[in-house]
Design a protein around this motif. Structure first.
Motif, PDB file in Angstrom:
ATOM      1  N   GLN A 146      41.644  32.064  34.238  1.00 38.15           N
ATOM      2  CA  GLN A 146      39.818  32.638  34.395  1.00 38.15           C
ATOM      3  C   GLN A 146      39.327  34.067  34.124  1.00 38.15           C
ATOM      4  O   GLN A 146      37.830  34.888  33.397  1.00 38.15           O
ATOM      5  CB  GLN A 146      39.276  31.760  36.172  1.00 38.15           C
ATOM      6  N   ARG A 147      40.191  34.301  34.712  1.00 36.58           N
ATOM      7  CA  ARG A 147      39.743  35.830  34.923  1.00 36.58           C
ATOM      8  C   ARG A 147      39.327  37.131  33.269  1.00 36.58           C
ATOM      9  O   ARG A 147      38.035  37.561  33.035  1.00 36.58           O
ATOM     10  CB  ARG A 147      40.541  37.087  34.847  1.00 36.58           C
ATOM     11  N   ARG A 148      40.314  36.428  32.521  1.00 38.05           N
ATOM     12  CA  ARG A 148      40.175  36.731  30.740  1.00 38.05           C
ATOM     13  C   ARG A 148      38.814  36.128  30.316  1.00 38.05           C
ATOM     14  O   ARG A 148      38.218  36.742  29.389  1.00 38.05           O
ATOM     15  CB  ARG A 148      41.678  36.096  30.449  1.00 38.05           C
ATOM     16  N   GLN A 149      38.715  34.254  31.116  1.00 39.83           N
ATOM     17  CA  GLN A 149      37.860  33.786  30.239  1.00 39.83           C
ATOM     18  C   GLN A 149      36.306  34.723  30.224  1.00 39.83           C
ATOM     19  O   GLN A 149      35.155  34.883  29.508  1.00 39.83           O
ATOM     20  CB  GLN A 149      37.722  32.169  30.310  1.00 39.83           C
ATOM     21  N   LEU A 150      36.510  35.477  31.439  1.00 38.77           N
ATOM     22  CA  LEU A 150      35.015  35.726  31.948  1.00 38.77           C
ATOM     23  C   LEU A 150      34.797  37.531  30.806  1.00 38.77           C
ATOM     24  O   LEU A 150      34.305  37.462  30.935  1.00 38.77           O
ATOM     25  CB  LEU A 150      34.922  35.878  33.283  1.00 38.77           C
ATOM     26  N   LEU A 151      35.662  37.662  31.612  1.00 37.10           N
ATOM     27  CA  LEU A 151      35.902  39.542  31.085  1.00 37.10           C
ATOM     28  C   LEU A 151      35.970  39.123  29.531  1.00 37.10           C
ATOM     29  O   LEU A 151      35.190  40.120  28.853  1.00 37.10           O
ATOM     30  CB  LEU A 151      37.475  39.551  31.229  1.00 37.10           C
ATOM     31  N   GLU A 152      35.938  38.304  28.875  1.00 39.73           N
ATOM     32  CA  GLU A 152      35.285  38.420  27.476  1.00 39.73           C
ATOM     33  C   GLU A 152      34.120  37.782  27.744  1.00 39.73           C
ATOM     34  O   GLU A 152      33.013  38.528  26.250  1.00 39.73           O
ATOM     35  CB  GLU A 152      35.907  37.167  26.313  1.00 39.73           C
ATOM     36  N   GLU A 153      33.566  36.957  28.472  1.00 39.05           N
ATOM     37  CA  GLU A 153      32.516  36.753  28.430  1.00 39.05           C
ATOM     38  C   GLU A 153      31.423  37.707  28.943  1.00 39.05           C
ATOM     39  O   GLU A 153      30.540  38.117  28.074  1.00 39.05           O
ATOM     40  CB  GLU A 153      31.855  35.659  29.389  1.00 39.05           C
ATOM     41  N   GLN A 154      31.500  38.727  29.502  1.00 40.80           N
ATOM     42  CA  GLN A 154      31.409  39.902  30.276  1.00 40.80           C
ATOM     43  C   GLN A 154      31.220  40.780  29.330  1.00 40.80           C
ATOM     44  O   GLN A 154      30.186  41.619  28.806  1.00 40.80           O
ATOM     45  CB  GLN A 154      31.983  40.424  31.385  1.00 40.80           C
ATOM     46  N   VAL A 155      32.240  41.366  28.272  1.00 41.17           N
ATOM     47  CA  VAL A 155      32.414  42.312  27.285  1.00 41.17           C
ATOM     48  C   VAL A 155      31.339  41.811  25.871  1.00 41.17           C
ATOM     49  O   VAL A 155      30.199  42.337  25.550  1.00 41.17           O
ATOM     50  CB  VAL A 155      33.685  42.203  26.605  1.00 41.17           C
ATOM     51  N   LYS A 156      31.252  40.134  25.748  1.00 45.25           N
ATOM     52  CA  LYS A 156      30.057  39.962  24.728  1.00 45.25           C
ATOM     53  C   LYS A 156      28.421  39.877  25.098  1.00 45.25           C
ATOM     54  O   LYS A 156      27.982  40.407  24.677  1.00 45.25           O
ATOM     55  CB  LYS A 156      30.555  38.339  24.636  1.00 45.25           C
ATOM     56  N   ASP A 157      28.092  39.459  26.528  1.00 45.63           N
ATOM     57  CA  ASP A 157      27.479  39.792  26.983  1.00 45.63           C
ATOM     58  C   ASP A 157      26.655  41.500  27.112  1.00 45.63           C
ATOM     59  O   ASP A 157      25.882  41.742  26.469  1.00 45.63           O
ATOM     60  CB  ASP A 157      27.213  39.067  28.090  1.00 45.63           C
ATOM     61  N   ILE A 158      27.396  41.713  27.335  1.00 42.41           N
ATOM     62  CA  ILE A 158      27.178  44.049  27.109  1.00 42.41           C
ATOM     63  C   ILE A 158      27.015  44.195  26.018  1.00 42.41           C
ATOM     64  O   ILE A 158      25.986  45.139  25.646  1.00 42.41           O
ATOM     65  CB  ILE A 158      28.178  44.192  27.437  1.00 42.41           C
TER      66      ILE A 158
END
Length: 292
Positions: A146-158
């Protein structure tokens, strides 16, 4: 055994009489063709620093990927600062000084945490001098997946939040992230651009950018190989139609995609350097192929 059966052997007098490669067809058929290797390009001088009024973040992503560059890109607009790190031209990390874009608040926005859980993790992080992500793992509030998936989404959004920036500054330096605890990510810029346009640009904005009379055709030397891009079938067909003889209006009439999907695909392909505008109009005698 799962192996491809060898072709039947020919009589000796026949195979010897045949010219290559048929005289040694077994060797020809079983030997895999080497994959083409893209040459690493020199990083253009303009991509090292400047004003975003003269370029765009997607164009910078293309340049860093072509150069397979390692380093840190700082993007600043007023008091807003965003930092993106690259390894071999791929995005591996991004950070922002905006509180809503930090990992804990991002997880809250995505519904992965409650306010109480975030407060618990924040208190635990302060007590044990941990980062928020590590505290969430320690407390069992997120799994590593979950952490990795959320990190990917966070990086994309930024990153996507900067695509529309037309003012501000940028600077690139060959620095590696100083954090040893980074979750290893490797995001392909071509797909980031295509997905980002689809997720963030409105239909009104897309209609303005992709005017009906514009003509797009394949770039001679694009930053990405077509096999590298994740294009759905209708998107790939739309790309095939964009041969410079048709207007955007023509392409919308040909595709099975919705207007927004088609315009976002064309816009994304243009920003990624796969398509570019053709200024001249085709000769009246030039045949327009509709792929039929």
């Amino acid at each position: 055994t799962g192996c491809e059966p060898a072709p039947p052997e020919e009589p000796a007098d026949v195979s010897e009489a045949l010219p290559l490669p048929f005289a040694q067809r077994g060797a020809v058929w079983t030997e895999a063709a080497p994959a083409p290797v893209r040459q690493r390009r020199q990083l253009p001088e303009w991509s090292l620093g400047g004003d975003l009024a003269h370029t765009s973040v997607p164009r910078l992503l293309n340049a860093y990927y072509e150069a397979r560059h390692h380093g840190e890109l700082k993007l600043r607009q007023g008091t807003v600062l965003k930092v993106v790190y690259f390894e071999a031209g791929r995005v591996v990390y991004a950070a922002s000084n905006l509180a809503p874009e930090r990992f804990g608040r991002f997880c809250l926005r995505k519904g992965a945490l409650t306010e109480a859980q975030l407060a618990e993790a924040a208190g635990y992080a302060r007590e044990h001098s941990l980062r928020t992500g590590d505290a969430l793992l320690k407390r069992g509030l997120l799994s590593p997946k979950q952490r990795r998936q959320l990190l990917e989404e966070q990086v994309k959004d930024i990153l996507w939040s900067t695509f529309a920036w037309t003012e501000g500054g940028y600077g690139f330096s060959p620095m590696r992230p100083q954090r040893a605890d980074l979750v290893p990510l490797s995001l392909f810029p071509g797909d980031l651009i295509l997905e980002g346009v689809t997720r963030t640009e409105t239909l009104v904005a897309l209609r303005q950018r992709m005017a009906p009379g514009r003509r797009l055709f394949p770039t001679a030397d694009p930053p990405y190989g077509l096999h590298e891009l994740k294009l759905a079938g209708p998107q790939a067909m739309l790309l095939a139609f964009a041969d410079g003889t048709k207007t955007v209006e023509d392409l919308l009439a040909l595709t099975d995609l919705s207007e927004r999907e088609a315009l976002a695909t064309l816009r994304g392909l243009e920003l990624s350097g796969v398509l570019e505008e053709r200024q001249q109009t085709p000769n009246r005698r030039q045949r327009i192929s509709f792929g039929l």
